[in-house]
Enzyme design. Structure first.
Site, PDB file in Angstrom:
ATOM      1  N   HIS A   1      58.260  25.900  55.341  1.00  0.00           N
ATOM      2  CA  HIS A   1      59.073  24.872  54.921  1.00  0.00           C
ATOM      3  C   HIS A   1      60.754  25.545  55.047  1.00  0.00           C
ATOM      4  CE1 HIS A   1      56.445  21.689  53.799  1.00  0.00           C
ATOM      5  NE2 HIS A   1      55.751  22.555  53.254  1.00  0.00           N
TER       6      HIS A   1
ATOM      7  N   CYS B   1      61.825  22.587  59.043  1.00  0.00           N
ATOM      8  CA  CYS B   1      62.920  21.714  59.090  1.00  0.00           C
ATOM      9  C   CYS B   1      64.105  22.465  59.323  1.00  0.00           C
ATOM     10  CB  CYS B   1      62.929  20.916  57.590  1.00  0.00           C
ATOM     11  SG  CYS B   1      61.626  19.981  57.386  1.00  0.00           S
TER      12      CYS B   1
END
Lengths: 535, 427
Positions: free
Chosen positions: B171, B208
């Site tokens: 992440h 991301c």
């Protein structure tokens, strides 16, 4: 291809020579149906290296090349480099259920990783340095996090974990013991384990080592045990234990019939040619009617069927069928003479650690109670109390029930070590309780999943009057620790930066900016200048 | 890798020490110079990488991040299939998804719904796992600043001729990637860590706002690609209902699907791969940064230059071989020795390799003169692992009806072919 064939033949000759010579390999598998319908299986691979000494001197290490035929070189190099005379390393998953499964084939059933070694002292390197090298080396060898067994986790018990083999005389040895209760076991540990076997998983009983079934077992664990026997040489014992569940694997049939095919999804199609003995022992049940196929090679007196793999050329799939196709769970018969329970009760900072020892025999037992706890757990030993069958005995030390054999307080980030000798009267339960405090630790010392709590190592109970190295492990505990708000440092940094920027920035601005009067009105040139500047 | 080296090393013959006689036995300076120039090759066409490394990082903990474990393991399987051996792969998995109690299918990790291909398999070596996967350890691995007792399997033993694939997943956000949901590595840290110990780096990241992670790189010869632009999320691809979580991320799924069509001899280039980037398929805008990759273009760079462990075998010039006592008619393509990087599928040495064989009444010798010998493991029979070498070498493999021996000579101790006979056959 001729070249390859020749080389293979050459190797076969080498192996055959090694067999009679200085190295010997044998393997066996022990299967034991348990009363709760499960099946205990223990794989054991033993390599014996006939040698007079276990540790080579420093100079010999550099001068003499190590050459083994069957003994795994990577392990041999570590043992020699770090002067290790005895090594026990286990990686287990799950809790061994003494009550329904009885004693394990190998006593080391602590959840997570447990490692202890007897390391020779002297010769330019400290024992601690050697331990560090050994743990790091083993972490690479077995793909496990043994490298984290640093001085924060390592202790030296004075009574427990006596050598199981011999120690070479003339050198002083030190015991180091460490646990990593949160360590998991998976295929990446089995892969190097298999690579240490001379036949790999290509033949012999190791063919049954199917990770998809072994790691599905209700309890599983692997072990590396090295010891030196003055008469025999260095003995390496690689073990893999699994408590399989045929009832679960049979899905809705609820049958406890098992076969190699059903529990391991494999069969043994060829024997390991270099094994001097290769046997499968099946403990025969004495109460329920059963049938065992194929026919047994021979039977040992104490109700154990033995299959000898060496004289067997066809595929082997041992099958046990019970007369009753459906297994009915029955109340567990607990035959253990000694049972142990441990609890940690209390809050995040203060708690009571209590251990219950139940003696079911009509004799007085003496056991050693070993606790190793991380550095942030303090034992208040003056609060140690003992009760027998619930009756309070008063403060313990003056009484004859307990005697503290050794205690190392948690100083300088070293773990707490408590060794206490407990006397348990016949047919009674002794409960020992001690108050502990869980200190706040620095926020960087918390694990990434801090709110889950810390896995605390199992206590070890070692009967002192029992012959053989038998130990009982309690389950691990989950210690809830006061955790800080981990985002706080960021908040503080951000707040500080904001304040500095606001105050320092504006004052710096006022102090360093020079204010100039610019005449604008009526002067076109000046207006142009200002325009230019502002643009 | 230490995990395996030990059980095999008993067959490695010791390197024969350098003797001045060796040089004289060349019968002139030219073969020796040829060997010298072979190993210190400075000609433009041969100036390639000689070894491949892969650092595969799953930085996420917890069961619900199963897909990140699957991402890293998918890459692991692909690079292993394409020939990078376990000893050259540093695999970091921040959690144990395979043997997690929540995993209904123990010891497996699947990257597709329906569970067709088990990525965990039966042969896997995880080098850093669990709590060991930290920013510190990652940077230590990349920069080689590890403690003396850290085993080889946990080190990136790359050199100035190494091509390194660095794959990260987890992440992340604008210029950072989270490790274990506890600490972060910033794009600046990655840029600084990439400064040394390599020939070329291919950096791939799936998180991301991944493209921001390579924005701070400044070192030469780095090709970078990421899954999504600044301000964009990277999405998961599919769920498996029985596993109960998403099993793979969209971008990595796209990469792995592409790699499935690549084999060791594939001539597909990085540019071919980048040209396939399509935001409507990947569900994010995958980016490429090639401004630092200046010595050649992505169109001249094979996929296997980074994802494969293809040995670059170069052969000495004819005259050099003649000086070593090898006749032209004795030159053969290697047929007998099958080079298997670890336990993956058999692969012959590359078609352009020419190895030399010479027979005499005492026996038969193969002479392998390869600069980049990546015969990390030579499997001669199933289950028997025979040799291991990382250094550029001259190899000598001799057989007689009674025995077969094998040795490598370090360039510094280059032994001519005659010497092979002396060492292996007359002993």
């Amino acid at each position: 291809m001729l070249v390859l064939t020749i080389l293979a033949l050459q190797l076969a000759v080498a192996f055959a020579a090694g067999e009679n010579d200085s190295e010997q390999f044998s393997e066996n598998l022990r299967l034991r149906p348990l009363q709760d319908g499960r099946l205990s299986s223990t794989f054991e691979f033993v390599t014996i290296l006939r040698t007079r000494t276990t540790v080579e001197s420093e100079s010999a290490f550099h001068e003499q090349a190590q050459h083994y035929t069957l003994f795994p070189l990577a392990l041999g190099q570590l043992l020699r480099r770090y002067a290790v005379s005895e090594l026990h390393l286990t990686l287990n998953s799950g809790k061994w259920n003494y009550e329904s499964w009885g004693d394990p084939d190998y006593p080391s059933v602590a959840s997570g990783a447990e490692m202890w070694a007897w390391i020779a002292a002297g010769g330019g390197e400290s024992v601690d340095q050697r331990w560090k090298g050994l743990t790091n080396g083993l972490s690479g060898l077995l793909c496990a996090s043994m490298g984290s067994l640093d001085k924060k986790r390592t202790t030296s018990p004075s009574i427990a974990f006596r050598p199981e083999g011999d120690l070479p005389s003339g050198k002083s040895h030190q015991l180091l013991y460490a646990t990593l209760p949160s360590e998991n076991v998976c295929t990446e540990n089995l892969t190097p384990f298999i690579k240490m076997l001379p036949c790999k998983a290509k033949s012999g009983i190791a063919m049954l080592l199917n990770p998809h079934r072994l790691f599905d077992a209700d309890w599983h664990g692997m072990g590396v045990h090295v010891r030196w026997l003055a008469q025999e040489g260095i003995e390496l014992r690689l073990t893999f234990g699994a408590v399989l569940n045929p009832v679960r694997l049979s899905l809705n049939a609820m049958s406890r019939d098992w076969s190699f095919r059903s529990v391991f999804d494999r069969t043994i199609s060829r024997p390991c040619p270099i094994a001097t003995s290769s046997s499968i022992y099946v403990k025969l049940p004495y109460a329920d009617p059963y049938s065992l196929t194929p026919d047994i090679s021979r039977t040992a007196p104490e109700g154990v069927a033995i299959y000898d793999l060496r004289d067997r050329l066809e595929e082997l799939d041992v099958k046990m069928r019970w007369r009753d196709p459906v297994f009915h769970f029955r109340p567990i018969e607990n035959k253990q003479p000694l049972s142990v329970r441990r609890l940690l009760l209390g809050g995040q900072t203060r708690a009571d650690l209590s251990i219950q020892l139940m003696n079911k025999e009509n004799v007085t037992r003496q056991v050693l109670w070993l606790e190793t706890m991380p550095w942030f757990i303090y034992f208040y030993l003056h609060t140690l109390t003992a009760t027998i069958d619930g009756n309070r005995m008063g403060k313990a030390p003056p009484h004859s029930l307990t005697r503290i054999a050794s205690y190392a307080p948690p100083t300088d980030h070293k773990p707490t070590l408590l060794e206490c000798i407990v006397t348990i009267p016949p047919l009674s339960t002794v409960q020992l309780t001690v108050a502990v405090e869980k200190a706040s630790i620095a926020y960087t010392e918390h694990p990434p999943d801090a709110s889950r709590g810390w896995d605390l190592p199992p206590a070890v109970i070692q009967p002192l009057d029992h012959h053989g190295p038998r130990r009982i492990y309690t389950s691990t505990l989950l210690g809830d620790l006061p955790t800080p708000d981990f985002s706080m440092p960021y908040n503080v940094i951000i707040m500080t930066c904001t304040l500095v920027a606001l105050f320092f920035g504006s004052i710096f601005n006022i102090l360093t900016r020079s204010f100039i009067w610019v005449e604008v009105e009526g002067d076109d040139d000046a207006q142009d200048l200002v325009k230019q500047k502002t643009e | 890798m230490v995990c395996r080296a030990g059980s095999v090393a008993f067959l490695i013959w010791c390197i024969i020490p350098l003797a001045t006689a060796i040089i004289s036995s060349f019968g002139g300076a030219s073969p020796h110079e040829a060997i010298e120039s072979f190993f210190t090759n400075s000609s433009s066409e041969g100036r390639g990488h000689t070894n491949n490394w892969a650092v595969l990082v799953c930085a996420s903990r917890y069961w619900f991040n199963y897909r990140h474990m699957a991402n890293a393991l998918g890459m692991y399987r692909s690079v292993k299939r394409l020939g990078i051996p376990d000893s050259n792969i540093i695999l970091m998995l921040a959690d144990d998804a395979a043997c997690n109690p929540r995993n209904k299918f123990p010891a497996t990790v699947y990257a597709n719904p329906g569970r067709l291909l088990d990525l965990y398999g039966e042969n896997i070596e995880v080098d850093y796992r669990g709590y060991e996967v930290t920013v510190e350890n990652f940077i230590r691995v990349l920069t080689g600043r590890v403690e003396a007792s850290v085993p080889r399997s946990k080190r990136l033993l790359s050199d100035e001729r190494s091509n390194i694939l660095v794959y990260m997943t987890g992440h992340g956000g604008n210029e950072f990637l989270k490790f274990q949901d506890n600490e972060e590595i910033s794009a600046f840290d990655i840029a600084d860590a990439f400064e040394q110990m390599y020939h070329e780096i291919f950096f791939m990241i799936d998180t991301c706002q991944a493209n921001t992670l390579y924005s701070k790189l400044y070192s030469p010869n780095i090709l970078a690609t990421g899954s999504s632009d600044l301000g964009e999320n990277s999405y998961s691809y599919e769920n498996d209902d029985e596993i109960g979580v998403s099993v793979i991320d969209s971008y990595t799924h796209f990469v792995l699907e592409y790699l499935e069509g690549i084999n060791k001899t594939s001539q597909a280039t990085m540019q071919d791969f980048f040209d396939l980037y399509d935001p409507s398929i990947i569900k994010s805008t995958a980016g490429v940064r090639s401004d630092l990759f200046t010595t050649r273009s992505a169109a001249q760079t094979l996929i296997t230059d980074f994802f494969g462990g293809v040995a670059q075998v170069e052969v000495l010039e004819e005259e050099a071989m003649a000086g070593l006592g090898v006749d032209e008619e004795n030159r053969v393509h290697t047929e007998g020795v099958t080079i298997l990087p670890d336990s993956s599928q058999p692969a012959r040495s590359p078609s352009h390799s020419r190895d030399y064989r010479s027979s005499r009444k005492e026996g038969l010798c193969y002479f392998l003169a390869t600069r980049s010998v990546h015969l990390d493991l030579v499997h001669l029979t199933p289950g028997l692992v025979v040799g291991s070498t990382l250094a550029p070498s001259l190899g000598c493999f001799c057989t007689t009806p009674a025995k077969a021996t094998w040795s490598w000579f370090h360039p510094a101790t280059a032994t001519p072919f005659e010497r092979c006979y002396d060492n292996h056959l007359k002993r």
